[in-house]
Design an enzyme around this catalytic site. Structure first.
Site, PDB file in Angstrom:
ATOM      1  CB  SER A 594      -0.753  -0.078   1.125  1.00  0.00           C
ATOM      2  OG  SER A 594      -1.912   0.901   1.079  1.00  0.00           O
ATOM      3  CG  ASP A 669      -6.852  -2.831  -3.825  1.00  0.00           C
ATOM      4  OD1 ASP A 669      -7.613  -2.011  -2.780  1.00  0.00           O
ATOM      5  OD2 ASP A 669      -5.621  -2.836  -3.505  1.00  0.00           O
ATOM      6  CG  HIS A 701      -5.338  -2.374   0.191  1.00  0.00           C
ATOM      7  ND1 HIS A 701      -4.757  -2.170  -1.037  1.00  0.00           N
ATOM      8  CD2 HIS A 701      -4.886  -1.940   1.294  1.00  0.00           C
ATOM      9  CE1 HIS A 701      -3.956  -1.183  -0.543  1.00  0.00           C
ATOM     10  NE2 HIS A 701      -4.081  -1.243   0.764  1.00  0.00           N
TER      11      HIS A 701
END
Length: 730
Positions: A594, A669, A701
């Protein structure tokens, strides 16, 4: 002959223990639950302050129970609910008490929508009659008891409903809800993700009013994701997602009167154009609602009191910051209508006491350390309980302090991570303690002194099992980089030899206010790092500028330039570590997920003379692709700050790639869209740069489910071996 037998026995015993202590961690161990810790699930302190309840699973019968325990003896007093006796319910995953604990809301058939939001079927269980009642035939959201326990409000199809638990009648209270247009009482995607809540409605103390936020998403751009599934044709998930600089939902505040069945919109006495309402909460006065309003830049937060009876509003408090103001759940109203608030206005997060007009009474906590959790206020002893970093930014301790700021008491003694769950009357707390060498331990403690009363649960079985494995110590230290002493941990191979050289593999997250260097027990990644250390890698993690718990100045230095100072610190830390005689400076890699993937990509591109390889999982590749609330909090809008967006986004620096790059993303995601990776891939192709990439169909995610995590970590491990693994320990 006798001597020979004894010698043989000693050799066999020695051989056994040597062998046992040299067991190696496998990736299958990590992702099969071998190192799972024992926990206390869904802990609830009963109103009497002398008992608590937890959710238990009997793995033999597969039954779920809500069991009540005595704080003093820790013995189970009785079982409140057992799924094997519930008839229509086979199991339940969570529970919520009514205020008087005579009814329990049981969650069943729960399915995720986004990170925090769920749909489920809910039943009300009456603890006196043992009767079970289905709330609604459909799957609903956020069912919530009224304080008197006679009603239940919930969301369904973007509208709000109230069920009368006495008559069984259900009243619909909003009618304009429509997917991707209007939402009543439930947050939109970006509020859920970035303000951290789903239920946007609140009952007042008299159970006759419901305040709620309405979201008009009409002008918010839509994002669509293909869902590949198992059918012949894929489907699409289409939802509203405001990217940086794009239109947000228009929010408005409303109060529904249960008795008159009428709803009124709240208008505060200030003109706001583009704004957020990140929190609403009724005060102790059943007619007075508190509402927090925030400008789009998020550097101005206003606390309003709304009098529903008099139809008046009053601005009570203004919190301002040069960068941004954090939104928290720490607002507490006292019996005299004064309130407790937390703020970073003196440079560190601390607790403040204000009267009902918003006048500061006193700053309760002070010092060059952060309050990291606010547990509550004991009205009887006028005492506040909180968690802080006073004993070091990588540690957490529990404290009490009087409302006047005196008599501060440290209630925990062990160095590491302490987190408390207090009894309803603040006479006891259950402390969860761990550090890097101690698995979670649950103890009962006296809330006045912190004195240990009893051990409730520990993970000694796991610790004993780990003694059979070849584990390395996680070494904590600081590293002097760019004028700051940055927190760092390092894991070396158990058979580390300083005369040899080892490849270095760095992990970081680096996001604003985050912390990756923490004196706490292992998560799954820590076992992976141990696995890599077994293979001959040194693994290290450095929390650079922009991370949290070292003061507002350290955290907010990255404002308007995400990815600049954090990157400088990772590159310079890698250079400094690479100068150590036992680290091969030609074999340094970095990875992250991320925000960490955004950083690892940048590190490889801009730090191409330092890093040989990088892995980026679900990375942001340009802040122009990410959501409005998070991105603009730190960057303002792309229209206002185009250079801040573009100069530090890795997608604009692909031409600098020299090393080995692995890019990974899930197509499902909803947070960091796979668009980020697709645009990065195209940029790399057009720059004629070779790289590796992996796409996980329909994974969100977190990239998990079935065999997915094991496959992911095998993929990453193989890439590390191929790019850094030659001549290990030579």
């Amino acid at each position: 002959m006798r001597f020979t037998k004894q010698l043989l026995l000693v050799c066999l015993i020695t051989s056994f223990f040597t062998s046992a202590q040299n067991n190696k961690i496998s990736l299958e161990d990590i992702w099969s639950g071998t190192f799972r810790t024992e926990r206390m699930d869904a802990l609830h302190s009963m109103n009497n302050g002398q008992q608590y309840s937890v959710l238990n699973l009997d793995r033999t019968t597969r039954s779920i129970t809500i069991d009540v325990y005595d704080y003093k003896t820790l013995n189970k007093d009785y079982t409140l609910v057992n799924s094997s006796n519930l008839g229509p319910i086979q199991s339940f995953s969570d529970y919520t008490f009514s205020a008087d604990e005579s009814q329990i809301l049981l969650a069943t058939e729960v399915e995720s929508i986004f990170r925090r939001s769920t749909l489920g079927k809910y039943y009300v269980y009456n603890t006196k009659t043992k009767q079970l009642e289905l709330v609604a035939a459909e799957k609903i959201q956020e069912p919530t008891f009224s304080p008197d326990g006679f009603k239940l409000a919930y969301g369904y199809n973007n509208n709000l409903f109230v069920k009368n638990l006495k008559t069984g009648d259900t009243q619909q209270i909003t009618y304009d809800g429509e997917k991707n247009i209007i939402i009543n009482g439930i947050t939109d995607w970006v509020y859920e993700e970035e303000f951290g809540f789903v239920r946007a409605f609140e009952w007042n103390a008299d159970s006759n009013k419901i305040a709620f936020i309405r979201f008009d998403e009409t002008e918010v751009p839509e994002f669509s994701m293909d869902v590949y599934g198992q059918d012949l044709y894929q489907t699409q998930n289409v939802f509203k997602y405001p990217k940086a600089g794009e239109a947000n939902a228009i929010v408005s505040l409303h109060i529904y009167d249960v008795n008159s069945d009428e709803t009124a919109e709240v208008k505060v006495d200030k003109s706001y154009t583009d704004f957020y309402i990140p929190r609403i909460e009724w005060t102790n006065n059943p007619d007075v609602l508190s509402a927090q309003y925030m400008n789009r830049h998020q550097d101005e937060l206003d606390l309003w009191f709304v009098n529903a009876a008099k139809n008046t509003t009053k601005l009570v408090l203004e919190d301002r910051d040069k960068a941004y103001v954090d939104v928290t759940d720490n607002l507490t109203f006292l019996e005299d209508y004064s309130f407790i608030w937390t703020s970073e206005k003196d440079g560190y997060n601390h607790i403040y006491h204000y009267d009902e007009s918003g006048k500061l009474i006193n700053q309760i906590t002070k010092g060059n350390w952060e309050v990291t959790n606010y547990y509550g206020f004991d009205a009887k002893d006028k005492k506040i309980f909180y968690q802080s970093t006073e004993k070091g930014s990588i540690n957490r301790d529990v404290y009490s302090i009087k409302l006047n700021g005196r008599n501060k008491t440290r209630l925990t003694t062990e160095s590491g991570s302490n987190n408390a769950a207090f009894s309803a009357d603040f006479s006891y707390f259950i402390n969860t303690f761990s550090n890097a060498s101690t698995a979670p331990v649950y103890t009962l403690n006296n809330a006045n002194s912190g004195e240990l009363i009893k051990l409730i649960k520990d993970n000694s079985a796991l610790e004993n099992a780990l003694k059979d494995y070849k584990m390395s110590e996680k070494e904590f230290s600081t590293i002097a980089v760019n004028g700051n002493d940055l927190n760092m941990w390092m894991i070396k191979p158990a058979d580390f030899d300083a005369s040899k050289t080892y490849p270095l593999f760095m992990f970081q997250y680096s996001g604003p206010g985050s912390q990756s260097v923490s004196n706490s027990w292992n998560n799954s990644n820590d076992y992976w790092y141990q696995y890599l250390a077994q293979k001959g890698y040194i693994v290290a993690c450095v929390d650079g500028r922009g991370t949290g718990f070292k003061g507002a100045e350290f955290k907010k230095v990255t404002q308007k330039e995400l990815g600049k100072y954090e990157l400088e610190d990772q590159i310079d830390a890698a250079k400094k570590l690479g100068s150590e005689s036992y680290i091969d400076a030609t074999r340094i890699g970095i990875w992250g997920w991320s925000y960490g993937g955004f950083m690892s990509s940048n590190a490889l591109f801009k730090g191409n003379d330092v890093f040989k390889m990088a892995i980026a999982v679900a990375p942001v590749t340009s802040w122009r692709f990410y959501d409005s609330i998070y991105t603009e909090r730190y960057m303002t809008t792309p229209q206002e700050n185009p250079s801040g967006y573009d100069e530090n986004s890795p997608i604009n620096h692909v031409d600098k790639l020299k090393g080995d790059f692995l890019l990974i993303h899930g197509t499902g995601d909803d947070n960091v869209h796979v668009q980020n990776t697709m645009r990065m891939v195209e940029a790399l192709i057009q720059a004629d740069k070779q790289f590796e990439w992996m796409i996980y169909p329909d994974k969100n995610h977190g990239i998990y489910g079935g065999n997915t995590r094991l496959h992911l970590y095998k993929k990453m491990t193989n890439f590390i071996d191929e790019t850094l693994g030659d001549k290990i320990g030579k």
